[in-house]
Design an enzyme around this catalytic site. Structure first.
Site, short mmCIF file in Angstrom:
data_model
loop_
_atom_site.label_atom_id
_atom_site.label_comp_id
_atom_site.label_asym_id
_atom_site.label_seq_id
_atom_site.Cartn_x
_atom_site.Cartn_y
_atom_site.Cartn_z
N THR A 191 -4.94 -7.39 10.75
CA THR A 191 -5.25 -6.11 10.10
C THR A 191 -4.83 -4.94 10.98
O THR A 191 -4.26 -3.96 10.51
CB THR A 191 -6.76 -6.03 9.78
OG1 THR A 191 -7.09 -7.13 8.93
CG2 THR A 191 -7.11 -4.73 9.10
N ARG A 247 -1.33 -14.42 4.44
CA ARG A 247 -2.06 -13.80 5.54
C ARG A 247 -1.30 -13.95 6.87
O ARG A 247 -1.28 -13.03 7.69
CB ARG A 247 -3.47 -14.36 5.63
CG ARG A 247 -4.27 -13.98 4.36
CD ARG A 247 -5.73 -14.25 4.43
NE ARG A 247 -6.42 -13.41 5.40
CZ ARG A 247 -6.71 -12.13 5.23
NH1 ARG A 247 -6.34 -11.49 4.14
NH2 ARG A 247 -7.37 -11.47 6.16
N HIS A 271 -2.07 -5.58 1.67
CA HIS A 271 -3.38 -6.22 1.50
C HIS A 271 -3.12 -7.58 0.90
O HIS A 271 -2.21 -7.75 0.09
CB HIS A 271 -4.25 -5.40 0.54
CG HIS A 271 -5.44 -6.16 0.02
ND1 HIS A 271 -6.65 -6.17 0.68
CD2 HIS A 271 -5.60 -6.95 -1.08
CE1 HIS A 271 -7.49 -6.95 0.00
NE2 HIS A 271 -6.88 -7.43 -1.07
N PHE A 284 -16.02 3.39 6.34
CA PHE A 284 -14.63 3.78 6.04
C PHE A 284 -14.33 3.80 4.54
O PHE A 284 -13.20 4.11 4.15
CB PHE A 284 -13.64 2.84 6.75
CG PHE A 284 -13.79 1.38 6.37
CD1 PHE A 284 -13.24 0.89 5.19
CD2 PHE A 284 -14.49 0.51 7.19
CE1 PHE A 284 -13.37 -0.45 4.84
CE2 PHE A 284 -14.63 -0.83 6.86
CZ PHE A 284 -14.07 -1.31 5.68
N LYS A 292 0.81 -1.22 0.00
CA LYS A 292 0.00 0.00 0.00
C LYS A 292 0.85 1.28 0.00
O LYS A 292 2.05 1.24 0.28
CB LYS A 292 -0.93 -0.01 1.22
CG LYS A 292 -1.96 -1.14 1.17
CD LYS A 292 -2.85 -1.07 2.40
CE LYS A 292 -3.92 -2.13 2.39
NZ LYS A 292 -4.79 -2.02 3.58
#
EC number: 2.7.4.6
Length: 140
Positions: free
Chosen positions: A93, A87, A117, A59, A11
């Site tokens: 997260t 993951r 992500h 959001f 990101k």
């Protein structure tokens, strides 16, 4: 164990801090192989399309704004149980809840600016990969 592919994204908060190489190194150290990669600057429309599953969440606007605020690195990873492995390496997260040594614990700034992500299931992996890559761009 099954060899599978998953989608991974680095990101804007991480690319701004020049963490792309460090994040890819963690993924590779975990046994994942990058079989497709490109650096993109998402338009608002691309971000809205990619995150359409969240369009009714409070959001969503903030997410779209953030994801279109700078470059991202989109990639396809391959390996044994790649979805679960990615993951695991990413971590929770919320970086405050992430295990030591995970990407998010190490690099994330906040729950919103959490550096990476990754797909959560085979179906979403297929959709997310197809959103950014044609079949000829994936070289295993």
């Amino acid at each position: 164990m099954a060899i599978e592919r998953t989608f991974s994204m680095i990101k804007p908060d991480a690319t701004r801090r020049n963490l792309t190489g460090a994040i890819i190194a963690k993924l590779e150290e975990a046994g994942l192989r990058v079989v497709a990669s490109k650096r993109v600057w998402m338009s608002r429309r691309e971000a809205e399309g990619f995150y359409t599953v969240h369009k009714d969440r409070p959001f969503f606007g903030e997410l779209v704004e953030f994801m279109s605020s700078g470059p991202t690195v989109v990639q396809v990873l391959e390996g044994e149980n790649a979805i679960a492995k990615n993951r695991e390496v990413m971590g929770a997260t919320n970086p405050a809840n992430a295990d030591e040594g995970t990407i998010r614990k190490t690099f994330a700034l906040s729950i919103g600016e959490n550096s990476v992500h990754g797909s959560d299931a085979p179906e979403t992996a297929a959709e997310e990969i197809a959103y950014w890559f044609s079949g000829t761009e994936i070289v295993g």
